[in-house]
Enzyme design. Structure first.
Site, PDB file in Angstrom:
ATOM      1  N   GLY A  41       0.803  -1.295  -0.116  1.00 11.18           N
ATOM      2  CA  GLY A  41      -0.084  -0.091  -0.131  1.00 11.18           C
ATOM      3  C   GLY A  41       0.759   1.324   0.284  1.00 11.18           C
ATOM      4  N   ASP A  42       1.962   1.045   0.673  1.00 12.83           N
ATOM      5  CA  ASP A  42       2.862   2.353   0.745  1.00 12.83           C
ATOM      6  C   ASP A  42       3.318   2.662  -0.745  1.00 12.83           C
ATOM      7  OD1 ASP A  42       4.579   4.482   2.052  1.00 12.83           O
ATOM      8  OD2 ASP A  42       6.211   2.906   1.410  1.00 12.83           O
ATOM      9  N   GLY A  43       3.690   1.521  -1.333  1.00 11.93           N
ATOM     10  CA  GLY A  43       4.343   1.903  -2.739  1.00 11.93           C
ATOM     11  C   GLY A  43       3.274   2.299  -3.689  1.00 11.93           C
TER      12      GLY A  43
END
Length: 151
Positions: A41-43
């Site tokens: 999700g961060d990416g």
């Protein structure tokens, strides 16, 4: 801005395409650890913000980095969560809470523990939605950040 969001959505419907292209096995996304969801999700969150910033105009890399950094840091993600929390379904809120409550062995450089955990929950939600091929929903939830860029 609306056309840009549609273009991004078309470009980022990757999870299903990647899975199909590389013949990856079907996996129940709900069994993934919340930190695994936050990892991807961060990416995804980062690539959406970077895409909008870059498509918004060519600029020196340092300026692009500063623009993106402000929007992807834990404090900004925590603020976004508080703006959208009333819009989340029960399923989405449950994924967020799993991510928020996960025991991480790292911490943010410029955020307190509450902000960091809130951001981790948001990233877990983005990762979950991405792996579920719900890119349109991700863009809808991130829209307040993107709208703030216009002002």
């Amino acid at each position: 801005m609306e056309k840009e969001l549609t273009d991004i959505q078309n470009q980022i419907q990757l999870a299903g395409y990647i899975k199909e292209h590389y013949k990856l096995p079907d996996t129940d996304i709900r069994t993934y650890s919340p930190l695994t969801l936050a990892f991807i999700g961060d990416g995804i969150y980062d690539i959406i913000i970077r895409t909008v910033v870059v498509v918004g105009g060519n600029a020196p890399v340092n300026k692009l980095h500063k623009s993106v950094s402000k929007m992807v840091q834990a404090k900004a993600q925590a603020e976004l969560f508080h703006r959208i929390q009333d819009q989340l379904s029960e399923e989405e809120l449950a994924v967020y809470k799993r991510g928020r409550n996960a025991k991480s062995f790292t911490s943010a450089k410029n955020a307190g523990i509450v902000e960091y955990r809130t951001a981790t929950g948001l990233e877990a939600l983005v990762g979950y939605l991405y792996l579920m091929n719900r890119t349109e929903r991700i863009l809808e939830l991130i829209k307040p950040v993107l709208s703030a860029m216009d002002t």
